[in-house]
Structure formats: C-alpha cells, structure tokens
Design a protein around this motif. Structure first.
Motif, PDB file in Angstrom:
ATOM      1  N   ASN A  71       0.829  -1.205   0.000  1.00  0.00           N
ATOM      2  CA  ASN A  71       0.000   0.000   0.000  1.00  0.00           C
ATOM      3  C   ASN A  71       0.866   1.258   0.000  1.00  0.00           C
ATOM      4  O   ASN A  71       0.531   2.250  -0.651  1.00  0.00           O
ATOM      5  N   VAL A  72       1.983   1.208   0.745  1.00  0.00           N
ATOM      6  CA  VAL A  72       2.915   2.345   0.750  1.00  0.00           C
ATOM      7  C   VAL A  72       3.417   2.603  -0.660  1.00  0.00           C
ATOM      8  O   VAL A  72       3.439   3.744  -1.137  1.00  0.00           O
ATOM      9  N   ARG A  73       3.821   1.548  -1.341  1.00  0.00           N
ATOM     10  CA  ARG A  73       4.349   1.707  -2.701  1.00  0.00           C
ATOM     11  C   ARG A  73       3.303   2.309  -3.637  1.00  0.00           C
ATOM     12  O   ARG A  73       3.608   3.193  -4.456  1.00  0.00           O
ATOM     13  N   SER A  74       2.063   1.839  -3.522  1.00  0.00           N
ATOM     14  CA  SER A  74       0.987   2.378  -4.364  1.00  0.00           C
ATOM     15  C   SER A  74       0.761   3.855  -4.088  1.00  0.00           C
ATOM     16  O   SER A  74       0.579   4.658  -5.021  1.00  0.00           O
ATOM     17  N   GLU A  75       0.779   4.249  -2.807  1.00  0.00           N
ATOM     18  CA  GLU A  75       0.602   5.654  -2.458  1.00  0.00           C
ATOM     19  C   GLU A  75       1.731   6.515  -3.011  1.00  0.00           C
ATOM     20  O   GLU A  75       1.489   7.601  -3.550  1.00  0.00           O
ATOM     21  N   VAL A  76       2.930   6.024  -2.872  1.00  0.00           N
ATOM     22  CA  VAL A  76       4.091   6.780  -3.344  1.00  0.00           C
ATOM     23  C   VAL A  76       3.998   7.027  -4.841  1.00  0.00           C
ATOM     24  O   VAL A  76       4.186   8.151  -5.327  1.00  0.00           O
ATOM     25  N   LEU A  77       3.683   5.971  -5.597  1.00  0.00           N
ATOM     26  CA  LEU A  77       3.662   6.097  -7.054  1.00  0.00           C
ATOM     27  C   LEU A  77       2.505   6.962  -7.542  1.00  0.00           C
ATOM     28  O   LEU A  77       2.604   7.608  -8.595  1.00  0.00           O
ATOM     29  N   SER A  78       1.418   7.015  -6.804  1.00  0.00           N
ATOM     30  CA  SER A  78       0.260   7.787  -7.261  1.00  0.00           C
ATOM     31  C   SER A  78       0.222   9.205  -6.702  1.00  0.00           C
ATOM     32  O   SER A  78      -0.343  10.099  -7.326  1.00  0.00           O
ATOM     33  N   GLU A  79       0.848   9.438  -5.534  1.00  0.00           N
ATOM     34  CA  GLU A  79       0.667  10.717  -4.856  1.00  0.00           C
ATOM     35  C   GLU A  79       1.934  11.553  -4.677  1.00  0.00           C
ATOM     36  O   GLU A  79       1.849  12.725  -4.355  1.00  0.00           O
ATOM     37  N   ILE A  80       3.091  10.952  -4.856  1.00  0.00           N
ATOM     38  CA  ILE A  80       4.330  11.680  -4.593  1.00  0.00           C
ATOM     39  C   ILE A  80       4.972  12.111  -5.917  1.00  0.00           C
ATOM     40  O   ILE A  80       5.115  11.317  -6.842  1.00  0.00           O
ATOM     41  N   LEU A 109      -2.626  13.791   4.370  1.00  0.00           N
ATOM     42  CA  LEU A 109      -2.548  12.588   5.185  1.00  0.00           C
ATOM     43  C   LEU A 109      -3.608  11.577   4.792  1.00  0.00           C
ATOM     44  O   LEU A 109      -3.376  10.368   4.870  1.00  0.00           O
ATOM     45  N   SER A 110      -4.760  12.036   4.353  1.00  0.00           N
ATOM     46  CA  SER A 110      -5.805  11.104   3.963  1.00  0.00           C
ATOM     47  C   SER A 110      -5.403  10.336   2.712  1.00  0.00           C
ATOM     48  O   SER A 110      -5.895   9.237   2.471  1.00  0.00           O
ATOM     49  N   ARG A 111      -4.495  10.907   1.925  1.00  0.00           N
ATOM     50  CA  ARG A 111      -4.035  10.231   0.723  1.00  0.00           C
ATOM     51  C   ARG A 111      -2.757   9.431   0.962  1.00  0.00           C
ATOM     52  O   ARG A 111      -2.300   8.716   0.078  1.00  0.00           O
ATOM     53  N   LEU A 112      -2.146   9.561   2.134  1.00  0.00           N
ATOM     54  CA  LEU A 112      -0.892   8.864   2.430  1.00  0.00           C
ATOM     55  C   LEU A 112      -0.956   8.126   3.773  1.00  0.00           C
ATOM     56  O   LEU A 112       0.006   8.134   4.540  1.00  0.00           O
ATOM     57  N   PRO A 113      -2.054   7.469   4.089  1.00  0.00           N
ATOM     58  CA  PRO A 113      -2.156   6.845   5.426  1.00  0.00           C
ATOM     59  C   PRO A 113      -1.152   5.729   5.654  1.00  0.00           C
ATOM     60  O   PRO A 113      -0.603   5.591   6.755  1.00  0.00           O
ATOM     61  N   SER A 114      -0.883   4.923   4.634  1.00  0.00           N
ATOM     62  CA  SER A 114       0.057   3.810   4.822  1.00  0.00           C
ATOM     63  C   SER A 114       1.477   4.322   4.983  1.00  0.00           C
ATOM     64  O   SER A 114       2.258   3.793   5.794  1.00  0.00           O
ATOM     65  N   LEU A 115       1.817   5.370   4.221  1.00  0.00           N
ATOM     66  CA  LEU A 115       3.146   5.966   4.341  1.00  0.00           C
ATOM     67  C   LEU A 115       3.332   6.554   5.740  1.00  0.00           C
ATOM     68  O   LEU A 115       4.407   6.443   6.328  1.00  0.00           O
ATOM     69  N   PHE A 116       2.261   7.165   6.264  1.00  0.00           N
ATOM     70  CA  PHE A 116       2.364   7.720   7.613  1.00  0.00           C
ATOM     71  C   PHE A 116       2.582   6.611   8.641  1.00  0.00           C
ATOM     72  O   PHE A 116       3.390   6.749   9.564  1.00  0.00           O
ATOM     73  N   LEU A 118       4.041   3.773   8.103  1.00  0.00           N
ATOM     74  CA  LEU A 118       5.403   3.269   7.943  1.00  0.00           C
ATOM     75  C   LEU A 118       6.400   4.163   8.666  1.00  0.00           C
ATOM     76  O   LEU A 118       7.289   3.670   9.371  1.00  0.00           O
ATOM     77  N   ARG A 119       6.256   5.461   8.485  1.00  0.00           N
ATOM     78  CA  ARG A 119       7.176   6.383   9.159  1.00  0.00           C
ATOM     79  C   ARG A 119       7.061   6.257  10.673  1.00  0.00           C
ATOM     80  O   ARG A 119       8.075   6.229  11.381  1.00  0.00           O
ATOM     81  N   ALA A 120       5.841   6.155  11.166  1.00  0.00           N
ATOM     82  CA  ALA A 120       5.650   5.988  12.607  1.00  0.00           C
ATOM     83  C   ALA A 120       6.280   4.685  13.097  1.00  0.00           C
ATOM     84  O   ALA A 120       6.876   4.634  14.180  1.00  0.00           O
ATOM     85  N   ALA A 121       6.170   3.638  12.309  1.00  0.00           N
ATOM     86  CA  ALA A 121       6.736   2.346  12.701  1.00  0.00           C
ATOM     87  C   ALA A 121       8.260   2.403  12.736  1.00  0.00           C
ATOM     88  O   ALA A 121       8.891   1.935  13.698  1.00  0.00           O
ATOM     89  N   SER A 171      22.448   4.558   9.364  1.00  0.00           N
ATOM     90  CA  SER A 171      21.820   4.780   8.061  1.00  0.00           C
ATOM     91  C   SER A 171      20.949   3.577   7.719  1.00  0.00           C
ATOM     92  O   SER A 171      21.283   2.444   8.063  1.00  0.00           O
ATOM     93  N   PHE A 172      19.832   3.832   7.015  1.00  0.00           N
ATOM     94  CA  PHE A 172      19.006   2.716   6.572  1.00  0.00           C
ATOM     95  C   PHE A 172      18.408   3.000   5.202  1.00  0.00           C
ATOM     96  O   PHE A 172      18.208   4.155   4.818  1.00  0.00           O
ATOM     97  N   ILE A 173      18.150   1.927   4.453  1.00  0.00           N
ATOM     98  CA  ILE A 173      17.481   2.005   3.162  1.00  0.00           C
ATOM     99  C   ILE A 173      16.465   0.870   3.106  1.00  0.00           C
ATOM    100  O   ILE A 173      16.830  -0.307   3.233  1.00  0.00           O
ATOM    101  N   LEU A 174      15.189   1.214   2.950  1.00  0.00           N
ATOM    102  CA  LEU A 174      14.117   0.226   2.804  1.00  0.00           C
ATOM    103  C   LEU A 174      13.718   0.202   1.325  1.00  0.00           C
ATOM    104  O   LEU A 174      13.291   1.211   0.767  1.00  0.00           O
ATOM    105  N   TYR A 175      13.868  -0.955   0.697  1.00  0.00           N
ATOM    106  CA  TYR A 175      13.712  -1.057  -0.760  1.00  0.00           C
ATOM    107  C   TYR A 175      12.275  -1.385  -1.155  1.00  0.00           C
ATOM    108  O   TYR A 175      11.633  -2.253  -0.552  1.00  0.00           O
ATOM    109  N   LEU A 176      11.801  -0.700  -2.238  1.00  0.00           N
ATOM    110  CA  LEU A 176      10.439  -0.893  -2.727  1.00  0.00           C
ATOM    111  C   LEU A 176      10.379  -1.039  -4.246  1.00  0.00           C
ATOM    112  O   LEU A 176       9.584  -0.385  -4.928  1.00  0.00           O
TER     113      LEU A 176
END
Length: 623
Positions: A71-80, A109-116, A118-121, A171-176
């Motif tokens: 869901n994060v990936r879908s939000e990123v590609l459609s909204e960012i 935020l309503s369009r990026l709930p999964s991304l939010f 993820l950041r909180a996690a 440092s960290f990198i989470l791959y999508l």
C-alpha cells in the motif's frame, strides 16, 4: 512533495483537521513482520552484524507487513512527485523530506495513510530498540527523524561517501522495487560497501554488494572514515524505489541523551575535514607539477614572436598545420586573452589523428576494460581514493601497490621519480601512441607554441594520459591549491589543457546530451561544501549545479566528450572542476590527455611581428 495541491474543489484551502496519529504498541508491532520481535532472531542478527565486513552492517528480508508496504508503494507512485537532482556525486529522483509528515494537512494525510504508518513504525521506540540492540550502537532519537523517498531509474547512481554528517548514528534504506518481480543483479542499483586502506581512505574496489529486493532493509552504523558505500548505477528502464534515512543520537529530554555528545560528534567530523590534508599522501595521481629546468626556462623567457622552420617542422608531425600559421596563432591568442579559455577543434593533423583513433577503437573493441583496480596493468594505474576520483591514468612513473604499505614506500622510502614517458613501453599500440603524444606535450617547442597562444611562460608541468571507463570512472569537484604562485613572478593561477581523444565522440550524438556523463565542468565555488550526497541536500553537496540549466550562472565552462579537440583554460583557486561519472550505457570510454602548468606573465604577443609571418584565412580555424 505531493502531486496534488492543498486546495478543495472550491479553490479554498482545506481546514487544519489532523489525522489521528496515535498508534498503540500493538499497532506498531502489527506493522512489522512478527519475526522482528523474536528474541532468537534478534540475537542471530546481533552476531551477524558483529562479524560483518567491511564494517558493521546488516540486512533483513521481509521487514514490514507485506500488505502495508504494498500500500505504501501504491501511495508513493500515485501521490508523490519526484524531482530530478544531479551533481558531480549523484543522479537521482527524490521526494521532499518526510520528517514533518505529521504536520501535513488532512488532505495530504488522507491520501498517504500507509506511508504515515510506515514512518511511525520506523521511528517507533519499539523498532529503535531493536536496531540499537542488533547494531550495538546505543540509544537512538525518536524526535529527530530524517527520511525521504528516492527512485533510481536508468542512469541514476550515487558515488562513494561515508554518510558522516552531524548527529547521524545509523543509516538505513528500505527497498520498494516491484514486489512481484525479482530485482536481478544485472539491473544494477546494488548497495556496495568499501573497506578502508586507513581511516578516511576507502579502497577503490568494493568488498560487499547487496542486490535489493522488495521489503528488504539495509542498515549500517555511521562510522567516521569507515562506512564508505555507493549505489551502483541502474542499467535498465526499471524503478529502484526506496525509502532512505537516518537514526540520530538522542536529543535533550530523550532516554540516552548525553550532554555535549552531538557537539563532540560534529567537532570530530569537522576535525577530520581539517585533517584531510594529512591524508593527501593517499591521493594518486598527486597534483604535483615538475619544475622546468632553469636553462630550459630561459628559452621561454627569451622574447620571440615566431617559430623557426625546424620547430614548425617538428610540430607538424603532431599538430594541424593551420594552427601553426602566425595569423591563426594571433587570433587564438586574442580569444584566450579575452576569455581565459579557448577550444581548438581538429588540433591534431589528419594522419596522426586517424592513426590514433584507429588504435584506440581497436583497443576498446578487442580488449575488455579492466573491471577492478587489480586488473589494471602497467603502464596504466588506477586513480585513488574513490570518494574523490577513479580513472585509469599513465603518468610516466613506475607502478606501486595500492596498500598502506605500498603507498608508504612510494611516498616515504623508495626512489622519488620524475615523469619519464620516453622510458615507458607497452605491447598495446594505442598506449604507445598516447605515450608519444604525452611526451610531445612536454617538449620545448610545444611550450613555446603555448606561449604564443596564451602570452604565458610555463614554469612547471604535469601531464597525464587518462581513460574514464563506462560504469566506473569520474573525478569529483575539486579546487586547486589556494596558493599557486611560488614566487613574486608567478601568477596565482594554473594553465590547464585537456586534449579530448574520445573516438566515439566523432559522432556528437553519442555524448552531446550529457546523459551518459563524461563531460568536464568548471564552476564558481559557492558557499559551504560538504562531502555527503545520499541525503541530496543542496547545501551539503560538493558541487551544486543544475544539469542542463542555462540559468545556472555558477557554471563557467562545460565540455562534452569530443574527438581531437584541445581546450586551454586559465583557472584560479575559486574554480571547481570535475569530470562527471561515465555511464555504463556510454558508447565507450572517455579518453584524454590532461596537463597543468604553473605560469608567469610572458608579455603580450607582438601582432606586427605575427602579421609578418605566413598569412592565412582566419575563418578556417575550428575554435
């Protein structure tokens, strides 16, 4: 950052209603793969990281809940929205910083709930404690967050650096990338880790490479002078999407906060930069120019305005005769005196140029370019260290071993050699032809010709034959020494020459777009220059420029790869210069001969004397 505007259909801004940003411990746990919380898994990771090489790092596959991350990936590609950013050290498409995601309005935020989520996690106390345990790095801040989204597409890359800035601890990198396709090694985009010869000096060949997959995180402790890494160029038309960032040391009021720790960390980083001159013994080739002998110097100091017939005859063996005609020399001198730069196309005579081009192309087509420094054979060497430069070069000196012991020997123990191209021999015809040409640039009569063109007397010289291989080579932005003049007579500038000898540039379409790199660029030094790159903050770039932006007035000169073209430029200590990384998709290597000279004023050329010489039509000049 967002593709949409912050307005309702009526055109008025939305209200300030905020998304519920409170997550329970159970919520946070559920955002991750449950193996993360297993003590045995954590203990095994701790052992692996403690034993890792070339420094402490680790990777976890299937880190997050699969549905959440899709869901994060879908939000990123459609909204960012992504912005292309490019400097000497990287090319990448990047989002805005996600640190203040909780400050966005309801619409965002309503369009990026999964991304939010993820950041909180990622910055939750629960996950920070896991990272602290398995890396042994100590407590991590939950209030200082620092992450962004990058997409690497074909041609994107990030060159070697160590991530050391301020209070960074991990440092960290989470791959999508595409979750339903395996990201293959031949696609490029791997995270490569480099060992150090000594602290602050990375080896030129990487030790480990991680080929990224969906829902995989890579992380490493930020270790000053040790945590060198890069991102291999992406070779295919696919998106290597990732979320990358840093965990920082605890801030005031947080558990683990140590008063003065951040200041001490920052001062250590600054101290390392100040001490970098002590590490210049590990830089090869060194920017050392050999003094012109006193008796030879007198030949250039003597007033002359024409060349003798014997001198012209020798020059004709190499140079296009048109540039030996007095009226054309006069015109070139006028251009150089007005602009401090002149570019001369078709500089070599036709026969010499065609012979050289055939030999270089034969080498490229029939002999694979060395893929590691250990495969590079004499008379070639590899420029080091790779957080500054990497390319093949011939300098007229014998080879040495690129280890701490080998570098100490050549610097402090063994014979101190002067360049002697005439003693170099190779089984390769192109090598011998390039060596012959380098020797010519050090000849007496070439320096006399230089004086007529520039009204400058050269007092020292350095000549390098260079090859920049696709997928490997570059020079990051550097200045000259601040004090170039070594006496009252010398000017505080360098006369620099680049003899461009790239055979594939005979077709300009192979290089003129700049997409394949390999171009040489000079720009005015502006403001503070850091050495990072992975956060892509403009204030931290070694050299910030907007590629192909005609409004960027800091760019003084750009030269794409060319064939049979000589550039002469007068450069002072305020000018940065670099050679852009050559893409793996380039049609061939960038080949050139680079020269530097200390200079003093030689006086103006006597135009009347030049006019008395052989006449010609100046419009024939390819300048």
């Amino acid at each position: 950052m967002s593709k949409r505007t912050n307005e309702s259909e009526s055109g008025k801004p939305h209200g300030s209603k905020k998304l519920n940003t409170t997550f329970t411990k159970e919520d946070i746990n559920g955002f991750f793969n449950q193996k993360i919380w297993d003590e045995n898994f954590q203990n095994e990771m701790t052992k692996e990281i403690a034993a890792s090489q070339p420094y402490r790092w680790g990777t976890i596959r299937e880190l997050m809940d699969d549905t959440l991350l899709r869901n994060v990936r879908s939000e990123v590609l459609s909204e960012i929205a992504f912005t292309k950013k490019e400097t000497d050290i990287y090319k990448v498409f990047q989002s805005g910083d996600l640190a203040n995601l909780s400050g966005l309005d309801w619409d965002d935020l309503s369009r990026l709930p999964s991304l939010f989520k993820l950041r909180a996690a990622i910055y939750s106390e629960e996950f920070r404690d896991v990272v602290s345990k398995i890396t042994g790095c100590g407590k991590l801040s939950g209030v200082k967050t620092d992450m962004s989204i990058n997409t690497y597409t074909k041609g994107c890359h990030l060159l070697t650096h160590d991530d050391v800035i301020g209070s960074r601890r991990v440092s960290f990198i989470l791959y999508l990338p595409d979750p339903d396709r395996t990201w293959k090694a031949q696609y490029g985009g791997g995270l490569r880790l480099f060992p150090a010869i000594v602290p602050n000096v990375p080896e030129t060949d990487f030790h480990s490479k991680l080929v990224p997959q969906f829902n995989q995180i890579a992380f490493f402790t930020v270790q000053p002078g040790l945590s060198f890494h890069d991102v291999e160029e992406v070779r295919v038309d696919k998106q290597r999407l990732s979320i990358q960032g840093w965990f920082h040391i605890p801030q005031p009021g947080e558990p683990g906060f140590v008063p003065g720790e951040q200041e001490e960390t920052e001062s250590r980083s600054t101290l390392q930069q100040l001490q970098s001159k002590e590490l210049q013994e590990y830089d090869f080739p060194k920017p050392f120019r050999t003094d012109i002998p006193v008796e030879e110097l007198k030949l250039y100091e003597t007033e002359f305005s024409t060349l003798t017939s014997d001198e012209v005859e020798y020059l004709k063996h190499f140079l296009n005769p048109i540039f030996l005609q007095p009226s054309n020399i006069q015109q070139l001198n006028k251009i150089f005196m007005e602009e401090n730069v002149v570019e001369i196309n078709e500089i070599l005579n036709d026969d010499y140029a065609e012979s050289l081009r055939s030999l270089i192309r034969e080498t490229e087509l029939n002999t694979a370019a060395p893929q590691t420094s250990k495969l590079i054979q004499h008379p070639w060497k590899c420029a080091i260290p790779p957080h500054k430069q990497r390319f093949m070069y011939i300098d007229g000196k014998t080879p040495f071993e690129g280890t701490e012991k080998g570098i100490k020997f050549v610097n402090q123990i063994g014979p101190q050699e002067a360049p002697s191209f005439g003693l170099l021999k190779s089984e390769n015809g192109a090598d011998n032809k390039l060596i012959e040409l380098a020797s010519f640039l050090r000849s007496v009569v070439f320096k006399k010709w230089l004086k007529l063109l520039t009204s400058l007397i050269v007092t020292s010289d350095q000549v390098l034959v260079r090859r920049f291989r696709p997928g490997h080579d570059f020079i990051l932005a550097t200045t000259t020494e601040k004090s170039l003049a070594r006496g009252d007579e010398e000017l505080n500038v360098l006369l620099e020459a680049t003899l461009n000898l790239t055979p594939t540039a005979i077709n300009p379409k192979n290089w003129e777009s700049g997409e394949f790199g390999g171009y040489e660029l000079c720009m005015a030094l502006q403001g503070k220059n850091g050495e990072d790159g992975e956060d892509f903050e403009e204030d931290d770039d070694p050299a910030v420029y907007r590629a192909n932006d005609p409004n960027d007035d800091s760019v003084l000169y750009t030269s794409q790869c060319k064939w049979n073209s000589l550039t002469l430029i007068l450069r002072d200590p305020s000018v940065l210069k670099f050679v852009k990384y050559v893409s793996i998709n380039a049609k061939g290597s960038r080949w050139d001969i680079s020269a530097q000279w200390n200079v003093k004023d030689g006086g103006a050329v006597d135009e009347d004397d030049l006019a008395d010489g052989e006449d010609s039509k100046t419009e024939d000049i390819e300048d």
